[in-house]
Enzyme design. Structure first.
Site, PDB file in Angstrom:
ATOM      1  N   THR A 140     -30.679  11.631  -1.469  1.00 23.98           N
ATOM      2  CA  THR A 140     -29.439  12.162  -0.914  1.00 23.98           C
ATOM      3  C   THR A 140     -29.429  12.096   0.607  1.00 23.98           C
ATOM      4  O   THR A 140     -30.492  12.149   1.244  1.00 23.98           O
ATOM      5  CB  THR A 140     -29.256  13.628  -1.354  1.00 23.98           C
ATOM      6  OG1 THR A 140     -28.217  14.233  -0.607  1.00 23.98           O
ATOM      7  CG2 THR A 140     -30.529  14.449  -1.138  1.00 23.98           C
ATOM      8  N   ASP A 141     -28.228  12.036   1.164  1.00 30.62           N
ATOM      9  CA  ASP A 141     -28.122  12.060   2.631  1.00 30.62           C
ATOM     10  C   ASP A 141     -28.516  13.421   3.210  1.00 30.62           C
ATOM     11  O   ASP A 141     -28.754  13.550   4.410  1.00 30.62           O
ATOM     12  CB  ASP A 141     -26.701  11.680   3.079  1.00 30.62           C
ATOM     13  CG  ASP A 141     -25.603  12.595   2.550  1.00 30.62           C
ATOM     14  OD1 ASP A 141     -25.906  13.522   1.767  1.00 30.62           O
ATOM     15  OD2 ASP A 141     -24.429  12.380   2.913  1.00 30.62           O
ATOM     16  N   GLU A 142     -28.596  14.453   2.330  1.00 29.68           N
ATOM     17  CA  GLU A 142     -28.925  15.786   2.836  1.00 29.68           C
ATOM     18  C   GLU A 142     -30.337  15.860   3.406  1.00 29.68           C
ATOM     19  O   GLU A 142     -30.667  16.806   4.123  1.00 29.68           O
ATOM     20  CB  GLU A 142     -28.739  16.842   1.739  1.00 29.68           C
ATOM     21  CG  GLU A 142     -27.311  16.925   1.269  1.00 29.68           C
ATOM     22  CD  GLU A 142     -26.954  18.227   0.557  1.00 29.68           C
ATOM     23  OE1 GLU A 142     -27.714  19.190   0.630  1.00 29.68           O
ATOM     24  OE2 GLU A 142     -25.882  18.246  -0.071  1.00 29.68           O
ATOM     25  N   TYR A 165     -32.717  22.961  -1.628  1.00 27.76           N
ATOM     26  CA  TYR A 165     -32.432  21.719  -2.368  1.00 27.76           C
ATOM     27  C   TYR A 165     -32.838  20.498  -1.548  1.00 27.76           C
ATOM     28  O   TYR A 165     -33.583  19.634  -2.014  1.00 27.76           O
ATOM     29  CB  TYR A 165     -30.937  21.642  -2.725  1.00 27.76           C
ATOM     30  CG  TYR A 165     -30.487  20.244  -3.090  1.00 27.76           C
ATOM     31  CD1 TYR A 165     -30.860  19.649  -4.292  1.00 27.76           C
ATOM     32  CD2 TYR A 165     -29.679  19.492  -2.213  1.00 27.76           C
ATOM     33  CE1 TYR A 165     -30.464  18.354  -4.624  1.00 27.76           C
ATOM     34  CE2 TYR A 165     -29.272  18.203  -2.532  1.00 27.76           C
ATOM     35  CZ  TYR A 165     -29.670  17.634  -3.740  1.00 27.76           C
ATOM     36  OH  TYR A 165     -29.277  16.355  -4.058  1.00 27.76           O
ATOM     37  N   LYS A 169     -35.714  17.571  -2.132  1.00 26.81           N
ATOM     38  CA  LYS A 169     -35.423  16.131  -2.254  1.00 26.81           C
ATOM     39  C   LYS A 169     -36.198  15.348  -1.183  1.00 26.81           C
ATOM     40  O   LYS A 169     -36.670  14.240  -1.422  1.00 26.81           O
ATOM     41  CB  LYS A 169     -33.917  15.866  -2.118  1.00 26.81           C
ATOM     42  CG  LYS A 169     -33.067  16.399  -3.265  1.00 26.81           C
ATOM     43  CD  LYS A 169     -33.317  15.715  -4.604  1.00 26.81           C
ATOM     44  CE  LYS A 169     -32.815  14.302  -4.664  1.00 26.81           C
ATOM     45  NZ  LYS A 169     -32.986  13.730  -6.046  1.00 26.81           N
TER      46      LYS A 169
HETATM   47  P1  NAD Z   1     -26.461  16.814 -12.112  1.00 29.47           P
HETATM   48  O1  NAD Z   1     -26.905  18.197 -11.751  1.00 29.47           O
HETATM   49  O2  NAD Z   1     -25.062  16.593 -12.549  1.00 29.47           O
HETATM   50  O3  NAD Z   1     -27.402  16.241 -13.270  1.00 29.47           O
HETATM   51  C1  NAD Z   1     -28.791  16.419 -13.267  1.00 29.47           C
HETATM   52  C2  NAD Z   1     -29.334  15.997 -14.633  1.00 29.47           C
HETATM   53  O4  NAD Z   1     -30.765  16.136 -14.607  1.00 29.47           O
HETATM   54  C3  NAD Z   1     -28.832  16.868 -15.792  1.00 29.47           C
HETATM   55  O5  NAD Z   1     -28.482  16.060 -16.893  1.00 29.47           O
HETATM   56  C4  NAD Z   1     -30.035  17.747 -16.143  1.00 29.47           C
HETATM   57  O6  NAD Z   1     -30.069  18.133 -17.520  1.00 29.47           O
HETATM   58  C5  NAD Z   1     -31.181  16.814 -15.788  1.00 29.47           C
HETATM   59  N1  NAD Z   1     -32.425  17.533 -15.483  1.00 29.47           N
HETATM   60  C6  NAD Z   1     -32.576  18.603 -14.680  1.00 29.47           C
HETATM   61  N2  NAD Z   1     -33.858  18.983 -14.655  1.00 29.47           N
HETATM   62  C7  NAD Z   1     -34.546  18.125 -15.456  1.00 29.47           C
HETATM   63  C8  NAD Z   1     -35.908  17.980 -15.828  1.00 29.47           C
HETATM   64  N3  NAD Z   1     -36.849  18.824 -15.364  1.00 29.47           N
HETATM   65  N4  NAD Z   1     -36.251  16.967 -16.636  1.00 29.47           N
HETATM   66  C9  NAD Z   1     -35.303  16.120 -17.122  1.00 29.47           C
HETATM   67  N5  NAD Z   1     -33.997  16.210 -16.816  1.00 29.47           N
HETATM   68  C10 NAD Z   1     -33.624  17.202 -15.988  1.00 29.47           C
HETATM   69  O7  NAD Z   1     -26.844  15.928 -10.859  1.00 29.47           O
HETATM   70  P2  NAD Z   1     -26.058  14.671 -10.222  1.00 29.47           P
HETATM   71  O8  NAD Z   1     -24.997  15.177  -9.328  1.00 29.47           O
HETATM   72  O9  NAD Z   1     -25.731  13.722 -11.303  1.00 29.47           O
HETATM   73  O10 NAD Z   1     -27.208  14.066  -9.306  1.00 29.47           O
HETATM   74  C11 NAD Z   1     -28.124  13.123  -9.835  1.00 29.47           C
HETATM   75  C12 NAD Z   1     -29.128  12.755  -8.742  1.00 29.47           C
HETATM   76  O11 NAD Z   1     -28.429  12.218  -7.619  1.00 29.47           O
HETATM   77  C13 NAD Z   1     -29.916  13.938  -8.220  1.00 29.47           C
HETATM   78  O12 NAD Z   1     -31.230  13.505  -7.985  1.00 29.47           O
HETATM   79  C14 NAD Z   1     -29.225  14.297  -6.911  1.00 29.47           C
HETATM   80  O13 NAD Z   1     -30.135  14.871  -6.007  1.00 29.47           O
HETATM   81  C15 NAD Z   1     -28.751  12.939  -6.437  1.00 29.47           C
HETATM   82  N6  NAD Z   1     -27.535  12.910  -5.613  1.00 29.47           N
HETATM   83  C16 NAD Z   1     -26.386  13.530  -6.024  1.00 29.47           C
HETATM   84  C17 NAD Z   1     -25.231  13.412  -5.241  1.00 29.47           C
HETATM   85  C18 NAD Z   1     -23.924  14.048  -5.659  1.00 29.47           C
HETATM   86  O14 NAD Z   1     -22.958  13.997  -4.892  1.00 29.47           O
HETATM   87  N7  NAD Z   1     -23.816  14.637  -6.838  1.00 29.47           N
HETATM   88  C19 NAD Z   1     -25.263  12.673  -4.062  1.00 29.47           C
HETATM   89  C20 NAD Z   1     -26.463  12.070  -3.662  1.00 29.47           C
HETATM   90  C21 NAD Z   1     -27.587  12.174  -4.461  1.00 29.47           C
HETATM   91  O1  DAU Z   2     -24.420  14.890   0.192  1.00 24.18           O
HETATM   92  C1  DAU Z   2     -24.933  14.678  -1.088  1.00 24.18           C
HETATM   93  C2  DAU Z   2     -25.018  15.982  -1.844  1.00 24.18           C
HETATM   94  O2  DAU Z   2     -23.679  16.331  -2.196  1.00 24.18           O
HETATM   95  C3  DAU Z   2     -25.897  15.904  -3.076  1.00 24.18           C
HETATM   96  O3  DAU Z   2     -27.220  15.653  -2.690  1.00 24.18           O
HETATM   97  C4  DAU Z   2     -25.826  17.215  -3.876  1.00 24.18           C
HETATM   98  O4  DAU Z   2     -26.565  17.081  -5.077  1.00 24.18           O
HETATM   99  C5  DAU Z   2     -24.365  17.489  -4.209  1.00 24.18           C
HETATM  100  O5  DAU Z   2     -24.263  18.719  -4.888  1.00 24.18           O
HETATM  101  C6  DAU Z   2     -23.531  17.522  -2.941  1.00 24.18           C
HETATM  102  O6  DAU Z   2     -23.901  18.656  -2.126  1.00 24.18           O
HETATM  103  P1  DAU Z   2     -22.797  19.547  -1.348  1.00 24.18           P
HETATM  104  O7  DAU Z   2     -23.402  20.856  -1.059  1.00 24.18           O
HETATM  105  O8  DAU Z   2     -22.215  18.779  -0.218  1.00 24.18           O
HETATM  106  O9  DAU Z   2     -21.667  19.620  -2.521  1.00 24.18           O
HETATM  107  P2  DAU Z   2     -20.764  20.836  -3.022  1.00 24.18           P
HETATM  108  O10 DAU Z   2     -19.735  20.255  -3.930  1.00 24.18           O
HETATM  109  O11 DAU Z   2     -21.569  21.985  -3.508  1.00 24.18           O
HETATM  110  O12 DAU Z   2     -20.025  21.298  -1.687  1.00 24.18           O
HETATM  111  C7  DAU Z   2     -19.239  20.378  -0.933  1.00 24.18           C
HETATM  112  C8  DAU Z   2     -18.732  21.139   0.281  1.00 24.18           C
HETATM  113  O13 DAU Z   2     -17.754  22.112  -0.146  1.00 24.18           O
HETATM  114  C9  DAU Z   2     -19.812  21.922   1.026  1.00 24.18           C
HETATM  115  O14 DAU Z   2     -19.521  21.885   2.407  1.00 24.18           O
HETATM  116  C10 DAU Z   2     -19.644  23.358   0.502  1.00 24.18           C
HETATM  117  C11 DAU Z   2     -18.159  23.441   0.203  1.00 24.18           C
HETATM  118  N1  DAU Z   2     -17.760  24.306  -0.925  1.00 24.18           N
HETATM  119  C12 DAU Z   2     -18.382  24.151  -2.121  1.00 24.18           C
HETATM  120  C13 DAU Z   2     -18.033  24.925  -3.208  1.00 24.18           C
HETATM  121  C14 DAU Z   2     -18.752  24.756  -4.539  1.00 24.18           C
HETATM  122  C15 DAU Z   2     -16.726  25.218  -0.778  1.00 24.18           C
HETATM  123  O15 DAU Z   2     -16.135  25.347   0.317  1.00 24.18           O
HETATM  124  N2  DAU Z   2     -16.368  25.989  -1.861  1.00 24.18           N
HETATM  125  C16 DAU Z   2     -16.991  25.884  -3.065  1.00 24.18           C
HETATM  126  O16 DAU Z   2     -16.631  26.633  -4.022  1.00 24.18           O
END
Ligand code: NAD
Ligand code: DAU
Length: 379
Positions: A140-142, A165, A169
């Site tokens: 992730t970019d985080e 988190y 990562k």
């Molecule tokens: P998500 O939370 O929707 O899904 C995570 C999945 O992992 C779920 O199906 C869960 O059951 C499974 N899981 C959790 N713990 C586990 C374990 N111990 N063993 C096996 N499976 C397990 O997450 P996502 O948003 O699909 O993100 C997927 C990946 O991409 C993550 O590694 C996250 O850090 C990364 N990522 C997400 C975003 C985003 O915007 N959502 C952006 C950049 C990177």
């Molecule tokens: O940047 C990549 C990341 O993006 C991934 O690594 C994470 O797994 C993914 O969850 C996401 O993280 P964020 O924290 O950016 O996503 P989230 O949707 O939780 O929040 C997006 C923005 O909105 C953040 O600035 C917090 C804000 N927010 C979020 C929620 C849930 C609100 O203002 N209100 C809310 O209820």
């Protein structure tokens, strides 16, 4: 034919990824390993599991005996590690779980792959590896921390995570690179910005806002809503991962993002306006409203779907101000670019949610309500 072990594919991005693979590539067989936590839902990928090209196993990436047995049974060529605890707010509540899954789980996967893939030693004592194997870490970019008003994250930006988190990562990424540097393991890492699209669990901003609008609930915006995220349509991310797995250079990190920065408040306002417009143009969508106030024309009213639903709530602790990716490396080396512009992607996403309320109900049927009340209590 290559066999991929895809972890976490019952979650948001992993599910989209296996659907993308099955649709676009015939030379891949997939084994999914997913623990089915609150964020994983077997129904999301039920139609994809055919026990021929796509097989499902429930289990923990940290369970060494299980992972070893899967390597022995399927002789994986590629591992793609999506599995993670992914929600920043939950990591503030329970950092320990993020350590266990994201750090220890990743290290376990690396070690299992090492055991299965090493063929011998070279003259200097480094392990030699089976031809064509690859471990890919979805990051992730985080990990780069937070930006001010200017600048972008490049692959050379120093790692500076803030939340539990992102710290977990980052640690996982460091282990992946350590296995490359120490054992010459063939690894790649992608670091992506915020994804949006179908199957996004409604605890994250966009799907939560859609869900709350349909229920007539308040829309919680943290702080003043000025935080910026760089939104990417999930299928574009899936495509980037597959390009890196196939053509990316071993030992390299690739940033993935779409130059699509938006403030949170703009995202929320746009979501409100889009739902209002879609329900005006296509009144049949009003049937999915949970808040039903009948109008004189015999249809549920939508005049209450407006910015007054927005409520500014207590900020997230350690809230990163701005993320923005410089994707030059993946564009120049691999020819990747985001195909879905935000204006199209957000409408597609909202329409998907309007048409798939059964999925939303399924994934929120567990203790979701408790989570929601806990997370927003006192905000
Ligand atoms: P998500 O939370 O929707 O899904 C995570 C999945 O992992 C779920 O199906 C869960 O059951 C499974 N899981 C959790 N713990 C586990 C374990 N111990 N063993 C096996 N499976 C397990 O997450 P996502 O948003 O699909 O993100 C997927 C990946 O991409 C993550 O590694 C996250 O850090 C990364 N990522 C997400 C975003 C985003 O915007 N959502 C952006 C950049 C990177
Ligand atoms: O940047 C990549 C990341 O993006 C991934 O690594 C994470 O797994 C993914 O969850 C996401 O993280 P964020 O924290 O950016 O996503 P989230 O949707 O939780 O929040 C997006 C923005 O909105 C953040 O600035 C917090 C804000 N927010 C979020 C929620 C849930 C609100 O203002 N209100 C809310 O209820």
């Amino acid at each position: 034919m290559k066999t991929y072990l895809v972890t976490g594919a019952a979650g948001f991005i992993g599910a989209n990824y296996i659907k993308y693979l099955l649709k676009n590539y015939e030379d891949v067989k997939i084994v999914v390993l997913d623990l089915l936590t609150y964020a994983g839902n077997l129904g999301t990928i039920a139609k994809d599991i055919d026990n021929d090209r796509c097989i499902f196993h429930r289990g923990d990436i940290g369970d060494r005996a299980l992972v070893d047995s899967l390597f022995a049974e399927y002789k994986f060529d590629v591992v793609i590690n999506f599995a993670a605890e992914s929600h920043v707010d939950r990591s503030i509540e329970n950092p320990q779980l993020f350590l266990e899954t994201n750090i220890l789980g990743t290290q376990n996967m690396l070690d299992a792959a090492r055991k299965a893939w090493v063929t011998g030693r070279d003259e200097q004592g480094y392990p030699t590896w089976r031809d064509g194997v690859r471990y890919h870490q979805v990051s992730t970019d985080e990990v780069y921390g937070s930006l001010g008003a200017e600048g972008y994250f490049t692959e050379d930006t120093p790692l500076c995570p803030h939340s539990p988190y992102s710290a977990s990562k980052t640690s996982a990424d460091l282990f992946v690179m350590a296995y490359h540097d120490t054992f010459h393991m063939p690894v790649t890492i992608t670091r992506c910005s915020n994804n949006y699209g179908p199957y996004h669990f409604p605890e994250k901003l966009i799907p939560l806002i859609i869900k709350n609008i349909l229920e007539g609930k308040k829309l919680p915006v943290y702080g003043d809503g000025s935080n910026v995220r760089d939104w990417l349509y999930v299928e574009d991310h899936c495509k980037a991962i597959e390009m890196v797995v196939r053509k990316g250079r071993v030992g390299q990190v690739y940033n993935v993002g779409g130059h699509n920065e938006k403030t949170n408040i703009d995202i929320v306002r746009l979501t409100i306006a889009t739902i209002h417009r879609l329900m005006t143009e296509q009144p049949e969508y009003r049937k999915v409203l949970k808040k039903v106030v009948m109008g004189e024309d015999g249809l549920p009213t939508i005049d209450w779907i407006n910015d007054e639903l927005i409520t500014f709530v207590k900020d997230r602790l350690g809230h990163d101000q701005r993320y923005a990716i410089d994707p030059t490396k993946i564009k120049e080396e691999l020819g990747w670019y985001p195909e879905t512009c935000f204006e199209v992607g957000i409408v597609k996403t909202i329409e998907w949610y309007l048409n798939n309320q059964a999925w939303v109900e399924e994934v929120t049927s567990g203790d979701y309500q408790h989570y929601y009340e806990r997370m927003y209590a006192g905000r």
